[in-house]
Scaffold this active site. Structure first.
Site, PDB file in Angstrom:
ATOM      1  N   LYS A   1      37.251  20.365 -71.512  1.00  0.00           N
ATOM      2  CA  LYS A   1      37.853  19.240 -72.233  1.00  0.00           C
ATOM      3  C   LYS A   1      38.420  19.798 -73.536  1.00  0.00           C
ATOM      4  O   LYS A   1      37.746  19.804 -74.563  1.00  0.00           O
ATOM      5  CB  LYS A   1      36.790  18.159 -72.478  1.00  0.00           C
ATOM      6  CG  LYS A   1      37.377  16.758 -72.549  1.00  0.00           C
ATOM      7  CD  LYS A   1      36.291  15.698 -72.462  1.00  0.00           C
ATOM      8  CE  LYS A   1      36.856  14.311 -72.671  1.00  0.00           C
ATOM      9  NZ  LYS A   1      37.637  13.818 -71.521  1.00  0.00           N
TER      10      LYS A   1
HETATM   11  C1  LIG Z   1      37.492  13.077 -70.377  1.00  0.00           C
HETATM   12  C2  LIG Z   1      38.336  13.187 -69.152  1.00  0.00           C
HETATM   13  C3  LIG Z   1      38.046  12.488 -67.963  1.00  0.00           C
HETATM   14  C4  LIG Z   1      36.931  11.473 -67.857  1.00  0.00           C
HETATM   15  O1  LIG Z   1      35.669  11.939 -68.173  1.00  0.00           O
HETATM   16  P1  LIG Z   1      34.505  10.911 -68.536  1.00  0.00           P
HETATM   17  O2  LIG Z   1      33.348  11.776 -68.831  1.00  0.00           O
HETATM   18  O3  LIG Z   1      34.297  10.063 -67.342  1.00  0.00           O
HETATM   19  O4  LIG Z   1      34.975  10.119 -69.698  1.00  0.00           O
HETATM   20  C5  LIG Z   1      38.837  12.727 -66.859  1.00  0.00           C
HETATM   21  N1  LIG Z   1      39.887  13.573 -66.908  1.00  0.00           N
HETATM   22  C6  LIG Z   1      40.206  14.229 -68.034  1.00  0.00           C
HETATM   23  C7  LIG Z   1      41.372  15.145 -68.023  1.00  0.00           C
HETATM   24  C8  LIG Z   1      39.452  14.057 -69.190  1.00  0.00           C
HETATM   25  O5  LIG Z   1      39.795  14.720 -70.306  1.00  0.00           O
END
Ligand SMILES: *Cc1c(COP(=O)(O)O)cnc(C)c1O
Length: 364
Positions: free
Chosen positions: A203
């Protein structure tokens, strides 16, 4: 958490918190991502001392040297989670340990230091409790929590930095669940988001920077979100810009793309898989192609598609558009299973459905 965390967080006085009346006005209809609370957490890391200087103080601008490495080589990672209010009034976090663990997986991929998971959770807990007055009173409101870490060394050579900052800020968020929330329309992009061996499962801000042009294209054509296909065959559905996807079939089974390194491992995704299996539904983590999506939507074999992530939790996908034409899924509105799984997850987060997994961490 009964053990003291591995770090002391010093509480600094706030010389000028936002006056109550102004705050009340700001949180009356906060939308998403524009209103911020009074305080933040800040923790520094360097090679000699490790993590140190943890403070909970006023949310204020930070000074960066123009050579700060994050500004040049984008060593930055983040998390996103929410504080919810349970029906008994207590605030609670949803699976914050999972965000702590994922931050560290992202840190490893971006050559950044790991933060002890208990420090992450304790930092989030303290700042949320400190700014609890900022919790929006609107039905279904929440406090969106943004922990993030970036390289803060003044150095232009290309290597991992030797100094980092970890911050946590809070943003009151409105209700995504106004009744009759419409299904979204998505645009299948020619751009790709993540290649094998790249940073797709971390992330990091860089992934988002690369998604802005395709997202702009989707918006310009009247769509709400982008769908990314795999970078190798340009055939397999991966995810949206910031949400994972699920496909629902007429035999009651679900398919979601597997975590093969190019997809962000969503905590909502993981929770939905667990809840669906508990409902007795088969969930397969397997590749699903754009061609199949289109054919199965036309034949009726595919009945629903939904996207999931912390910000909007579960959102139905009603329409799909791309260079090869458009198609509609089911009735074009939220389907039965989408609604059922969303209600179950939201119920656990709000304390109206029993939390049998220990996912909810009460903040009292
Ligand atoms: C944060 C994110 C998600 C969703 O993650 P959660 O933990 O469910 O909030 C999905 N795809 C991407 C690219 C993300 O950055």
């Amino acid at each position: 958490m009964t053990d003291a965390p591995a770090i002391d967080i010093a509480h600094l006085p706030h010389p000028a918190p936002v006056p109550g009346a102004t705050r009340e006005q700001a949180i009356a209809d906060p939308g998403f991502g524009t209103v911020f609370t009074d305080h933040m957490i800040s923790i520094d890391w360097d090679e000699g001392e490790g993590w140190h200087g943890a403070t909970l103080g006023p949310r204020e601008p930070i000074t960066l040297d123009p050579a700060a490495s994050v500004l040049h080589y984008a060593q930055e990672i983040f998390e996103g989670l929410k504080a919810y209010r349970l029906t008994d009034g207590t605030m609670a976090l949803f699976r914050p340990d999972q965000n702590a663990a994922r931050l560290n997986r992202s840190a490893r991929r971006l050559a950044m230091p790991e933060l002890p998971e208990d420090v992450f959770v304790e930092a989030v807990r303290q700042v949320v409790l400190k700014d609890s007055d900022w919790f929006p009173k609107v039905e279904g409101g929440s406090l969106y929590i943004r922990p993030f870490m970036f390289a803060n060394e003044h150095f232009l050579g290309v290597r991992p930095a030797k100094k980092y900052k970890f911050l946590v800020i809070l943003s009151p968020a409105g209700n995504y669940f106004k009744s009759g929330a419409p299904a979204v329309s998505v645009w299948v992009s020619e751009y790709t988001r993540a290649a094998p061996g790249g940073t797709g499962e971390a992330k990091c801000g860089g992934n988002y920077a690369a998604s802005l042009v395709p997202t702009g294209e989707a918006f310009a054509q009247g769509h709400d979100q982008v769908v990314f296909l795999d970078a190798v065959e340009r055939k397999w559905i991966e995810e949206l810009g910031g949400m994972n996807l699920f496909f629902v079939f007429d035999d009651g089974t679900l398919v979601t793309p597997p975590l093969t390194g190019t997809i962000l491992p969503g905590i909502t995704r993981d929770s939905i898989i667990t809840l669906a299996r508990e409902e007795g539904l088969g969930v397969r983590e397997e590749r699903y192609s754009l061609d199949s999506w289109k054919e199965d939507a036309a034949s009726g074999r595919l009945t629903e598609t939904f996207a999931c992530g912390t910000a909007a939790v579960v959102t139905a996908v009603g329409k799909v558009a791309g260079r090869d034409g458009n198609f509609t899924i089911g009735s074009g509105g939220p389907g039965q299973l989408t609604t059922k799984l969303r209600d179950r997850l939201v119920g656990i987060q709000r304390g109206t459905v029993e939390d049998t997994h220990g996912w909810v961490m009460r903040l009292d």
